[in-house]
Design a protein around this motif. Sequence first.
Motif, PDB file in Angstrom:
ATOM      1  N   PHE A 147       0.843  -1.197   0.000  1.00 56.26           N
ATOM      2  CA  PHE A 147       0.000   0.000   0.000  1.00 56.26           C
ATOM      3  C   PHE A 147       0.875   1.244   0.000  1.00 56.26           C
ATOM      4  N   SER A 148       0.230   2.402  -0.159  1.00 54.83           N
ATOM      5  CA  SER A 148       0.910   3.678  -0.404  1.00 54.83           C
ATOM      6  C   SER A 148       1.665   3.615  -1.725  1.00 54.83           C
ATOM      7  N   ASN A 162      -3.980   1.139  -4.683  1.00 53.64           N
ATOM      8  CA  ASN A 162      -4.550   0.122  -3.790  1.00 53.64           C
ATOM      9  C   ASN A 162      -5.367   0.719  -2.656  1.00 53.64           C
ATOM     10  N   GLY A 163      -5.483   2.044  -2.647  1.00 57.51           N
ATOM     11  CA  GLY A 163      -6.345   2.690  -1.670  1.00 57.51           C
ATOM     12  C   GLY A 163      -5.624   3.076  -0.403  1.00 57.51           C
ATOM     13  N   PRO A 164      -6.271   3.900   0.432  1.00 59.42           N
ATOM     14  CA  PRO A 164      -5.645   4.335   1.683  1.00 59.42           C
ATOM     15  C   PRO A 164      -5.649   3.218   2.716  1.00 59.42           C
ATOM     16  N   LEU A 165      -4.603   3.160   3.513  1.00 58.34           N
ATOM     17  CA  LEU A 165      -4.524   2.181   4.598  1.00 58.34           C
ATOM     18  C   LEU A 165      -3.611   2.722   5.684  1.00 58.34           C
ATOM     19  N   THR A 166      -4.117   2.750   6.900  1.00 59.67           N
ATOM     20  CA  THR A 166      -3.298   3.142   8.033  1.00 59.67           C
ATOM     21  C   THR A 166      -2.801   1.887   8.744  1.00 59.67           C
ATOM     22  N   LYS A 167      -1.916   2.086   9.689  1.00 56.61           N
ATOM     23  CA  LYS A 167      -1.301   0.971  10.410  1.00 56.61           C
ATOM     24  C   LYS A 167      -1.825   0.932  11.842  1.00 56.61           C
ATOM     25  N   THR A 200     -13.920   6.340  -6.833  1.00 59.23           N
ATOM     26  CA  THR A 200     -14.487   5.146  -6.220  1.00 59.23           C
ATOM     27  C   THR A 200     -13.458   4.573  -5.272  1.00 59.23           C
ATOM     28  N   ILE A 201     -13.808   4.474  -3.994  1.00 56.50           N
ATOM     29  CA  ILE A 201     -12.907   3.939  -2.977  1.00 56.50           C
ATOM     30  C   ILE A 201     -13.515   2.683  -2.377  1.00 56.50           C
ATOM     31  N   ASN A 202     -12.733   1.625  -2.365  1.00 52.78           N
ATOM     32  CA  ASN A 202     -13.090   0.413  -1.639  1.00 52.78           C
ATOM     33  C   ASN A 202     -11.877   0.071  -0.775  1.00 52.78           C
ATOM     34  N   ALA A 203     -11.931   0.424   0.483  1.00 50.89           N
ATOM     35  CA  ALA A 203     -10.721   0.335   1.306  1.00 50.89           C
ATOM     36  C   ALA A 203     -11.070   0.088   2.762  1.00 50.89           C
ATOM     37  N   GLY A 204     -10.287  -0.762   3.401  1.00 49.68           N
ATOM     38  CA  GLY A 204     -10.335  -0.914   4.852  1.00 49.68           C
ATOM     39  C   GLY A 204      -9.392   0.087   5.456  1.00 49.68           C
ATOM     40  N   GLN A 205      -9.766   1.321   5.404  1.00 50.71           N
ATOM     41  CA  GLN A 205      -8.853   2.439   5.613  1.00 50.71           C
ATOM     42  C   GLN A 205      -8.048   2.342   6.895  1.00 50.71           C
ATOM     43  N   PHE A 206      -8.644   1.819   7.963  1.00 50.35           N
ATOM     44  CA  PHE A 206      -7.977   1.853   9.261  1.00 50.35           C
ATOM     45  C   PHE A 206      -7.062   0.660   9.508  1.00 50.35           C
ATOM     46  N   GLY A 207      -6.886  -0.223   8.521  1.00 43.32           N
ATOM     47  CA  GLY A 207      -5.910  -1.294   8.667  1.00 43.32           C
ATOM     48  C   GLY A 207      -6.184  -2.224   9.835  1.00 43.32           C
TER      49      GLY A 207
END
Length: 832
Positions: free
Chosen positions: A226-227, A260-265, A335-342
């Motif tokens: 990601f990123s 691959n969309g936003p994702l935090t750790k 269009t966002i499909n993401a588990g943003q908060f990881g």
Amino acid sequence: MKVWDFRLALCASTAIAVAMPVQAQEAVGEAGNDIVVSARRKDERLQDVPISITVFNPDQLAERNVVNASDLATYTPSLSSNSNFGTENTTFAIRGFAQDIGTLPSVGAYFAEVVTPRGASNGVPTGDGVLPGSFFDLQNVQVLKGPQGTLFGRNTTGGAVLLVPQKPTSQLEGYLEGSYGNYDMKRVQGAINLPLSDTFRVRLAGDRMTRDGYLNNVGGIGPKDFSDVDYWAGRLSIVGDLTPNLENYTIFSYVHSDTNGPLTKLVAADPTEGMGGFAAAQLARQGSGFYDVINPLADSYSKIDQWQVINTTTWQASDTLTIKNIASYAEYKQTINAGQFGVDFLIDFAQVNPALAALGTYHVPFTQISPPPGLKTADQNTFTEELQLQGHTPDGRLEWQTGGYLEVSRPLGESGSQSPFLASCTDQGAQFQCVDPIGFLSNLNPAVPDVAKPLHVGSVNYTVGKTYFHDVGLYAQATYKLTEQLKVTGGIRYTWDRQRNISDRRTYVPNYPPVPGLFPMTVNPRCTDPAAVATGCVVELKQSSNKPTWLLGLDYNPTPDILVYAKYARGYRAATIAPNVAAPLNLVEPEKVDTYEAGVKASFHGAVRGTFNMAAFYNDFSNQQLQIGFNAAPGSGQSSTAAPVNVNKSKIYGLEAEASLTPFTGFDLSASYTYLHTEITSVPDFSNFHDPNFVLAAPFEEGDPEVLSPKHKLTASAKYTLPLAASIGDISFGAIFTYRSGMQINYTDRENPNPAIAAFSTLPSLSLLNLNMSWNSIAGSPVDLALFATNVTKEKYYTFAGSLGSPELGFETANVGEPRMYGLRLKYTFGR
């Protein structure tokens, strides 16, 4: 101001005055200090403009490896960024004026004098910013600090970022550039300028970049990293001289980004709080690698498509009058499909109770952003029209401009999100094929009385709607020479803003694990806002505001190379709507700021050349729009959220210093420093807030600093060009150092009793070092070679934390900063 803060600010500004430069001034060349900017909607020499400005030319952007908005913020004094929803959705903050979820911009972003298109999504920041694929074939980037409400309008209380593209010229010229770096970075960009006739010129430019992500997905679900970066952008510019006094300039642009969309750790957990036990188990699976994350979704992505056409017609009606019309139309789709908060909680029922082994194993994201079936996260068009008249008296003592502005933004269709919360969905929620394993675990708790069972914890939140904007402004500004050295400037603008939002908000409660005969297979939708039952869960909100903004200033030139100025300006950010919370907080009042600024700009020539610019400012706020966090109410089926509210009073003051110095030919020094003090001085009373879905999280308090507002920020650079013969070429070496002090990023985490979570209320100080080397005109050829490395010392740092650290949740996630990046560029130029 604390004594030590004042001393540090004074020492830093004095050191800059004695030694070093503005980033803007590295562009100093044979033309001396004559950098041209358009900060007052006309071309002027930078040192003659009574505004605190930082300017980057193409070489500086390349040396700093600036490819997105976050990179720009790293090197700009007073500028910060929030990339919590991915670098393609970055928002800006200048001098403590921040934009976050639900708020309109406080820093206007402009391309070719046109504000960036709106996204207008429901609850997800989209649009309104600088997209990937924007930093190529530019004349310069100008960062204007302080309210720009007279000439640029509402939503520039913090300032404005101006991207100025290269305009077609009368020469046959162009370039082709290729870059390669670590993380398999590949970039190709180029432009060709075609003077098809004496009166018709065309420029075609493009940019394509891909790069693997630096976040390693160790969970085994979805993309491997990601990123990442994956975009292409194209631009066609056409200039036609219809008559000797009439020019038509048209720009067609298109940007496509597919990442691959936003994702935090996941960075901290307390097993004794909320869902901290699940989070602690994930931390153990995640491991100790700083760049290791866990993604919960098999199909994770963020896709953006934006096209825009800008037409500028300029008529030199006479020697003293110019009439300009700027019209634009743009469409923005994301269009966002993401588990943003990881967060991916893993529940194995066999480990809970062997008798429940038939229930299997479930992956449960905390929450995610998913598009509703057949819809997009954002789907909006924006039309703007501006008519300008600029002129001066025959003797040149009075210069004036006036104009009118219209902006209309409408939905192309319904948009929003359909997002599971603590539910395990085989289809990611699109058809509600979800189960509620955490709710089932709660149902097994003997401490819960039977009358309270079954317990539903998971849900699917459906928010779909349309947002309409209509904005009109009229303005006038004039500068009058009282003497050849003393000028007075006055300007006023009146703006009318309207916003309307229509949202359908529903909450679906999924079934428990599907064990035949044990639990019914039911999904029970309900209106998220119980008050909307009578309207079929649809709520329509309207908000409008109209305010004057103004500018009063004095400029004094004791010598042609020294400018001293003072000004008073009123700034205004339009009222807005927060549809995700209940009244009275769902209607946000307009923001007003009074700014007082004094500054000096000086340049000197001769054997030693350089500049020194300094500005001191004080901002007095009323109704400032700041974000506040909300925790889900028990049994609501909602995830934590955030929304803008009005702060009664706040103040911001500080100083900015920028300088440049060329002590001898071939050696350029530069530095910039900002001291910033932000303070909330009066907080509102939230006792009237009652929402069945949310309870107020720990809010800001009197005396708190504002988020994304570091007290100290410093950038220093040095560049040395070897004294070689022209037949060899120009070989130079450069270094850029940046320092940012610690800063507040949320108010929620600090209330957590767990120190590991509480620490993410602020970010510690950060120092970064970049190096670059270039060999231009290799052996007299039209080929340039450059090497670059950013974050050379491999600092490991976070850029934001998402305000999740309440005791009710028991964990926190954060955005991870870029590791060391390095690579090379090869550029071929013709017609130079």
